[in-house]
Enzyme design. Structure first.
Site, PDB file in Angstrom:
ATOM      1  N   GLU A 166       0.809  -1.218   0.000  1.00  0.00           N
ATOM      2  CA  GLU A 166       0.000   0.000   0.000  1.00  0.00           C
ATOM      3  C   GLU A 166       0.847   1.275   0.000  1.00  0.00           C
ATOM      4  O   GLU A 166       0.773   2.099   0.917  1.00  0.00           O
ATOM      5  CB  GLU A 166      -0.953   0.012   1.197  1.00  0.00           C
ATOM      6  CG  GLU A 166      -1.916  -1.155   1.209  1.00  0.00           C
ATOM      7  CD  GLU A 166      -2.920  -1.110   2.349  1.00  0.00           C
ATOM      8  OE1 GLU A 166      -3.864  -1.918   2.326  1.00  0.00           O
ATOM      9  OE2 GLU A 166      -2.773  -0.270   3.264  1.00  0.00           O
ATOM     10  N   GLU A 364      -5.338  -8.811   0.796  1.00  0.00           N
ATOM     11  CA  GLU A 364      -5.984  -8.459   2.063  1.00  0.00           C
ATOM     12  C   GLU A 364      -7.460  -8.212   1.810  1.00  0.00           C
ATOM     13  O   GLU A 364      -7.835  -7.633   0.792  1.00  0.00           O
ATOM     14  CB  GLU A 364      -5.396  -7.188   2.692  1.00  0.00           C
ATOM     15  CG  GLU A 364      -4.012  -7.316   3.282  1.00  0.00           C
ATOM     16  CD  GLU A 364      -3.532  -6.020   3.924  1.00  0.00           C
ATOM     17  OE1 GLU A 364      -4.389  -5.223   4.383  1.00  0.00           O
ATOM     18  OE2 GLU A 364      -2.314  -5.802   3.958  1.00  0.00           O
TER      19      GLU A 364
END
Length: 461
Positions: A166, A364
């Protein structure tokens, strides 16, 4: 209806070094930005729980992995902490850290679980942050050197590598919205940080391709699909395109296509904020794209055309769109995030249609819930039926996307165990495996036993 998944589908979960390792009294790890921030501003952290108090995986990894093996994981993603392996960010490698990561990866492999290893999960070494962190071009070189050390040390045991998790988060939370250190508000800094992260990822991929490592290398991106309030309204559509360029395509395009989104480049140029670049940089980014994409999906972004006044103090992404509060949304009340299962399907379809159907996996997807202890039964097992439903609803859309040709190779939930989560510490629990912080006892939740059946059947009804 029964949903069967492809043979050799990756079933597992994810974690990170800084959220699980913690610190011991004689720890030789160097300080990261999180260690520093907790030392200087402990009041910012929920219940005063800092990064030294995590789930102590360094001394309890065998219990964690035993639970994962019982559930049936065939893969598990974690990260190496840069500041543990190389305490000053550059230079000497800590041999205690090397020994620990070898033990960790060996134990995973012995239990039939493939280690998926990420190199950077928001944990800049403080020694480098003191020199500017991602604002400093030298950090790009330091990251490439660190990546090379990891490939050399662990390349025979790890066949799935990821450069960053991220990378938009250090940009937005560190330099726009003040949720990560250094917690400043400066769009021009945010742009330079993002550029250096993208370049660092490409430089690490270049190192990997020149190394003796086999396997694949990719990146983990949190892709938040952007929906306009009125899809038929051109102004709402344009707002969605710009929001998508800021928060998704800013890293997705360079990682997969080797280029930056033109809409974003034009805005940055109009603001006079183009980062310092070289032609050599752009060639490195263009020729070192990822083999594999990890997709973190939690929630959608809903926007409409800009109607409210711009922020007069600082240029911000929200100068180009307004957030739209969809009245029909379903919310996780503990996290405040919208639950929109179809977003995971729309994300995979976008990769199929606009990114050459790159091999990807859900790296995720999860649901944080506060005070889960109240759902514990007489046997001491947390009955988290809400998490089972959450995963089922998302997996059904993943299955549909695969049926429609998406090259999705697996599903990892966040997280394997409950873990420490930045400023929120242990406020919300995410794991298949609960951890009693007082005793460090590990207990599989009901969702873990349900997931065990999913893995055994390679699907679910």
């Amino acid at each position: 209806m029964t949903h069967h998944f492809p043979t050799d589908f990756w079933w597992g979960a994810a974690a990170s070094g800084p959220q699980t390792e913690g610190r011991s009294p004689n720890d030789s790890k160097g300080a990261s930005i999180w260690d520093h921030w907790f030392k200087t501003n402990p009041e910012k952290f929920y219940q005063g729980q800092g990064p030294g108090q995590t789930t102590q995986v360094m001394t309890h990894y065998q219990e964690d992995l035993q639970c994962m093996e019982e559930i049936g994981f065939n893969s598990f993603r974690t990260s190496i902490q840069w500041s543990r392996l190389i305490p000053e960010g550059r230079g000497a490698v800590d041999q205690e850290a090397v020994a620990f990561y070898h033990r960790y990866f060996d134990e995973l492999l012995a239990r039939g679980i493939q280690p998926f290893v990420n190199l950077y999960h928001f944990d800049m070494p403080m020694a480098l942050q003191n020199q500017g962190g991602w604002l400093n071009r030298e950090t790009v070189t330091a990251f490439a050197e660190y990546a090379q050390v990891c490939f050399d040390l662990f390349g025979e045991k790890v066949s799935h590598w990821f450069t960053q998790n991220e990378p938009i988060v250090p940009v937005e939370m560190g330099y726009l919205y003040q949720q990560h250190y250094p917690a400043v508000v400066d769009l021009s800094m945010a742009v330079q940080v993002g550029y250096h992260e993208a370049l660092a990822s490409a430089r690490a991929i270049q190192k990997f391709r020149r190394s003796a490592c086999t396997g694949k290398i990719g990146i983990i991106l949190n892709l938040t699909p952007t929906y306009p309030k009125d899809p038929q309204n051109p102004a709402d559509q344009e707002a969605a395109v710009i929001a998508d360029a800021f928060f998704n395509r800013s890293f997705l395009d360079p990682a997969v296509k080797g280029t930056f989104p033109q809409e974003l480049v034009e805005i940055i140029d109009d603001l006079g904020m183009r980062p310092n670049t070289t032609e050599t940089d752009l060639a490195v980014i263009r020729t070192n794209t990822v083999d594999l994409l990890g997709v973190n999906y939690y929630q959608p972004r809903r926007v409409q055309q800009k109607q409210s006044p711009k922020n007069g103090q600082h240029p911000m992404p929200e100068d180009y769109f307004d957030v739209y509060d969809w009245p029909d949304k379903k919310i996780n009340p503990y996290r405040g995030w919208e639950i929109y299962e179809k977003g995971i399907y729309d994300t995979l379809i976008n990769l199929r249609d606009n990114y050459d159907n790159i091999p990807c996996f859900i790296s995720e997807n999860g649901m944080g819930v506060e005070n889960e202890g109240r759902f514990k039964n007489e046997a001491g097992i947390i009955e988290d039926d809400y998490r089972i439903q959450f995963i089922k609803d998302h997996l059904a859309y993943v299955h549909q996307a695969i049926e429609e040709g998406c090259h999705c190779l697996g599903y990892h939930m966040w997280a394997a165990t409950d873990n420490w989560s930045w400023l929120n510490a242990f406020k919300n629990r995410y794991g298949f495996i609960s951890i009693d912080l007082d005793t460090q006892q590990r207990t599989i939740k009901r969702s873990g036993y349900w997931f065990k059946e999913v893995i055994r059947e390679n699907g679910f009804s």
